[in-house]
Design a protein around this motif. Structure first.
Motif, short mmCIF file in Angstrom:
data_model
loop_
_atom_site.label_atom_id
_atom_site.label_comp_id
_atom_site.label_asym_id
_atom_site.label_seq_id
_atom_site.Cartn_x
_atom_site.Cartn_y
_atom_site.Cartn_z
N VAL A 20 -1.96 -4.57 2.33
CA VAL A 20 -3.40 -4.62 2.53
C VAL A 20 -3.92 -5.88 1.86
N TYR A 24 -9.69 -3.80 9.14
CA TYR A 24 -10.36 -2.58 8.70
C TYR A 24 -11.64 -3.03 8.01
N LEU A 31 -5.65 4.02 6.34
CA LEU A 31 -6.73 3.44 5.54
C LEU A 31 -7.96 4.35 5.54
N TRP A 79 -8.01 -6.44 5.91
CA TRP A 79 -7.02 -6.23 6.97
C TRP A 79 -5.69 -5.81 6.36
N ALA A 80 -4.88 -5.19 7.22
CA ALA A 80 -3.57 -4.73 6.79
C ALA A 80 -2.52 -5.28 7.73
N PHE A 84 0.84 -1.19 0.00
CA PHE A 84 0.00 0.00 0.00
C PHE A 84 0.88 1.25 0.00
#
Length: 193
Positions: A48, A137, A172, A141-142, A27
């Motif tokens: 991400v 998120y 994000l 997810w990250a 990202f």
């Protein structure tokens, strides 16, 4: 860029089209655009994942694992889990840490996050180790990768993981343009050219 059910403004051209949004990508985003970011380094190595929903990732993380104890890093309390090898409760595998809000009521802004390391985190800073910090998120997810410990590298700042988890969510949230895309106020570039 579509990742899962979200659209993000990113600082990089697409490498390959994924029209269904299922992707895992590094990202890229300008950290100066993010308010209240604690560390610019939160951008380095941020991945991400939209191919596996966050809830399913959590289920797979906790399936065949058991709690062993709690660990304190700075002001944050983590619950230590150990995976169970082959369903045998006496054969234990790798450890992982879970930041659980139940044990951190003084800090309601930090999201639930999971820390996994390539070696036992008790060995750090004596041996070098890679650790991954995972944060959900919504449905995606990250993760952020850390390297530290050993004779040549600074120890991983485990007491700062709650701040890094907050940074990931801030990044994000700032890059998320899902509402604008679904409302039609942002036109996405065509990927089929």
């Amino acid at each position: 860029m579509q990742i899962g059910s979200h659209y993000f403004r990113v600082c990089r051209e697409l490498l390959s089209p994924k029209p269904d949004g299922k992707r895992v990508m590094r990202f890229y985003y300008n950290p100066r655009r993010v308010e209240d970011l604690s560390f610019d380094k939160s951008m380095i190595g941020l991945m991400v994942n939209g191919s596996i929903p966050w809830e399913r990732s959590l289920v797979s993380q906790f399936t065949n694992s058991k709690t062993t104890d709690k660990r304190q890093f700075g002001d944050a309390t983590y619950v230590v889990y150990r995976s169970i090898v082959g369903g045998d409760p006496y054969r234990e595998g790798a450890k992982f840490l879970v930041y659980n809000p139940i044990y951190n009521r003084h800090d309601l802004d930090t999201p639930l996050h999971i820390v996994t390391c390539t070696k036992d985190f008790e060995l750090q800073p004596e041996q070098s180790v890679f650790c991954s910090l995972k944060v959900g998120y919504n449905q995606i997810w990250a993760s952020l990768l850390f390297l530290g410990g050993g004779p040549d590298v600074e120890p991983i700042p485990m007491e700062l993981f709650p701040a890094f988890a907050q940074d990931i969510v801030r990044i994000l949230q700032t890059a998320d343009v899902t509402e604008e895309v679904t409302a039609g106020t942002i036109n996405l570039p065509r990927l089929d050219k």
